[in-house]
Scaffold this motif. Structure first.
Motif, mmCIF file in Angstrom:
data_model
loop_
_atom_site.group_PDB
_atom_site.id
_atom_site.type_symbol
_atom_site.label_atom_id
_atom_site.label_comp_id
_atom_site.label_asym_id
_atom_site.label_seq_id
_atom_site.Cartn_x
_atom_site.Cartn_y
_atom_site.Cartn_z
ATOM 1 N N UNK A 70 2.796 -8.068 -2.801
ATOM 2 C CA UNK A 70 2.253 -6.964 -3.562
ATOM 3 C C UNK A 70 0.918 -6.465 -3.325
ATOM 4 N N UNK A 71 0.104 -7.433 -2.548
ATOM 5 C CA UNK A 71 -0.987 -6.983 -1.937
ATOM 6 C C UNK A 71 -0.899 -5.815 -0.848
ATOM 7 N N UNK A 72 -0.118 -6.170 -0.070
ATOM 8 C CA UNK A 72 0.361 -5.072 1.141
ATOM 9 C C UNK A 72 0.986 -4.019 0.517
ATOM 10 N N UNK A 73 1.761 -3.769 -0.616
ATOM 11 C CA UNK A 73 2.296 -2.621 -1.074
ATOM 12 C C UNK A 73 1.329 -1.815 -2.009
ATOM 13 N N UNK A 74 0.163 -2.445 -2.379
ATOM 14 C CA UNK A 74 -0.566 -1.750 -3.460
ATOM 15 C C UNK A 74 -1.366 -0.788 -2.539
ATOM 16 N N UNK A 75 -1.374 -1.054 -0.900
ATOM 17 C CA UNK A 75 -2.350 0.246 -0.561
ATOM 18 C C UNK A 75 -1.238 1.227 0.214
ATOM 19 N N UNK A 76 -0.225 0.986 -0.196
ATOM 20 C CA UNK A 76 0.777 2.056 0.311
ATOM 21 C C UNK A 76 1.175 3.116 -0.731
ATOM 22 N N UNK A 77 1.757 4.362 -0.225
ATOM 23 C CA UNK A 77 2.255 5.286 -1.055
ATOM 24 C C UNK A 77 3.445 5.677 -0.413
ATOM 25 N N UNK A 78 4.489 5.524 -0.859
ATOM 26 C CA UNK A 78 5.950 5.743 -0.112
ATOM 27 C C UNK A 78 6.095 7.208 0.085
ATOM 28 N N UNK A 79 5.354 8.170 -0.758
ATOM 29 C CA UNK A 79 5.382 9.365 -0.384
ATOM 30 C C UNK A 79 4.666 9.914 0.874
ATOM 31 N N UNK A 80 4.043 9.033 1.542
ATOM 32 C CA UNK A 80 3.472 9.135 2.858
ATOM 33 C C UNK A 80 4.436 8.601 3.932
ATOM 34 N N UNK A 81 5.483 8.055 3.309
ATOM 35 C CA UNK A 81 6.517 7.627 4.407
ATOM 36 C C UNK A 81 6.175 6.401 5.324
ATOM 37 N N UNK A 82 5.431 5.607 4.845
ATOM 38 C CA UNK A 82 4.825 4.432 5.660
ATOM 39 C C UNK A 82 5.908 3.604 6.484
ATOM 40 N N UNK A 83 5.704 2.953 7.627
ATOM 41 C CA UNK A 83 6.351 2.226 8.271
ATOM 42 C C UNK A 83 6.064 0.680 8.259
ATOM 43 N N UNK A 84 6.983 -0.094 7.802
ATOM 44 C CA UNK A 84 6.687 -1.634 7.849
ATOM 45 C C UNK A 84 7.798 -2.236 8.960
ATOM 46 N N UNK A 85 7.287 -3.266 9.795
ATOM 47 C CA UNK A 85 8.236 -4.107 10.507
ATOM 48 C C UNK A 85 8.501 -5.175 9.788
ATOM 49 N N UNK A 86 9.727 -5.773 9.781
ATOM 50 C CA UNK A 86 10.130 -7.044 9.383
ATOM 51 C C UNK A 86 10.615 -7.626 10.466
ATOM 52 N N UNK A 87 9.916 -9.081 10.759
ATOM 53 C CA UNK A 87 10.400 -9.717 11.826
ATOM 54 C C UNK A 87 11.273 -10.853 11.502
ATOM 55 N N UNK A 88 12.391 -10.958 11.762
ATOM 56 C CA UNK A 88 13.460 -12.055 11.084
ATOM 57 C C UNK A 88 13.673 -12.978 12.398
ATOM 58 N N UNK A 89 12.746 -13.974 12.754
ATOM 59 C CA UNK A 89 13.078 -14.897 13.642
ATOM 60 C C UNK A 89 12.358 -14.823 14.945
ATOM 61 N N UNK A 90 11.406 -13.868 15.072
ATOM 62 C CA UNK A 90 10.556 -13.595 16.176
ATOM 63 C C UNK A 90 9.645 -14.863 16.417
ATOM 64 N N UNK A 91 9.928 -15.624 17.263
ATOM 65 C CA UNK A 91 9.277 -16.960 17.360
ATOM 66 C C UNK A 91 8.230 -17.126 18.696
ATOM 67 N N UNK A 92 8.414 -16.292 19.342
ATOM 68 C CA UNK A 92 7.377 -16.271 20.726
ATOM 69 C C UNK A 92 6.343 -15.430 20.188
ATOM 70 N N UNK A 93 5.091 -16.072 20.360
ATOM 71 C CA UNK A 93 3.784 -15.621 20.079
ATOM 72 C C UNK A 93 3.480 -14.386 20.840
ATOM 73 N N UNK A 94 3.916 -14.263 22.055
ATOM 74 C CA UNK A 94 3.688 -13.221 22.873
ATOM 75 C C UNK A 94 4.336 -11.965 22.298
ATOM 76 N N UNK A 95 5.583 -12.194 22.078
ATOM 77 C CA UNK A 95 6.284 -11.060 21.455
ATOM 78 C C UNK A 95 5.639 -10.421 20.144
ATOM 79 N N UNK A 96 5.137 -11.365 19.406
ATOM 80 C CA UNK A 96 4.543 -11.081 17.763
ATOM 81 C C UNK A 96 3.199 -10.260 18.282
ATOM 82 N N UNK A 97 2.404 -10.834 19.262
ATOM 83 C CA UNK A 97 1.230 -9.934 19.737
ATOM 84 C C UNK A 97 1.474 -8.668 20.066
#
Length: 237
Positions: A70-97
């Motif tokens: 909710x906190x993340x979405x509160x700062x976004x307006x879908x009319x601005x076409x925001x981009x979110x990344x959803x990482x499903x099982x990225x376990x290597x910290x180097x990849x996350x960084x």
């Protein structure tokens, strides 16, 4: 400097007595943030950094902030076409960084991680992200499938990166998007693919049939950015 310019609270900044260069910008930022500055021998920084390249400056910080959805979405307006990344099982910290770094450069509005079976925010992630960890909101959720359902009700379209989909440049990325990236071993989970509006793939020509997840993520993010900057194609100028 990235930690100072971000929102995370700092308890102290340690600076090598032998550091060279103009220190005034750092001094001004420290004063503005109300953060004490302490000059110490370089050996002290070497000891605290435990082999990391500190470049003569270390900041003692509070733990990295995780946003709730909710906190993340509160700062976004879908009319601005925001981009979110959803990482499903990225376990290597180097990849996350690396994904945080690429995402910050391309203007990604947030990254969503599961609380389990995922890399979390650590010193390694911070170092690889080159400061992006301080400016890209990172959200942790308990259930990715429920999160996707919620995001769809908020007006987001869901695109999962996986083999067997349409070529990524064939999608017209002119909508608020959640880009799902899966683990390098098993890819995007089946349930998340079923909930996706698009399955997109990056074609390969060599014997290796897939890219590192952080590289694939960067390719996809920058295609979205390219289309939005130059929807009719890049000019020669």
């Amino acid at each position: 400097m990235a930690a100072l310019e971000g929102e995370r609270s700092l308890t102290k900044i340690l600076v090598s007595r032998s550091i060279r260069g103009n220190m005034q910008p750092l001094l001004n930022l420290a004063k503005e943030r109300g953060c004490p500055l302490q000059f110490v021998p370089r050996e002290k920084l070497d000891e605290l950094a435990k082999g990391l390249n500190h470049q003569g400056i270390l900041a003692e910080t509070a733990a990295w902030k995780y946003y709730d959805l909710d906190e993340l979405l509160a700062d976004l307006d879908v009319n601005d076409n925001p981009i979110l990344l959803l990482l499903a099982g990225v376990e290597d910290p180097h990849n996350l960084g690396a994904l945080l770094r690429s995402g910050e450069c391309a203007g990604v509005d947030g990254v969503i991680l599961p609380k389990r079976r995922s890399a979390q925010l650590t010193e390694t992630v911070a170092r690889v992200s080159m400061g992006a960890i301080e400016s890209v909101p990172v959200c942790r959720v308990g259930n990715l499938a429920q999160t996707v359902d919620t995001l769809k009700t908020k007006g987001f379209w869901i695109a999962a990166a996986d083999m067997g989909g349409q070529n990524y440049w064939q999608v017209k990325w002119d909508f608020p998007v959640v880009l799902i990236l899966g683990s390098e071993g098993s890819g995007v989970p089946r349930l998340l693919k079923e909930k996706s509006d698009y399955i997109v793939s990056i074609p390969t020509r060599g014997r290796v049939n897939s890219l590192n997840v952080s590289v694939a993520g960067a390719v996809l993010i920058y295609e979205i950015l390219r289309q939005r900057i130059a929807p009719d194609g890049l000019s020669d100028n």
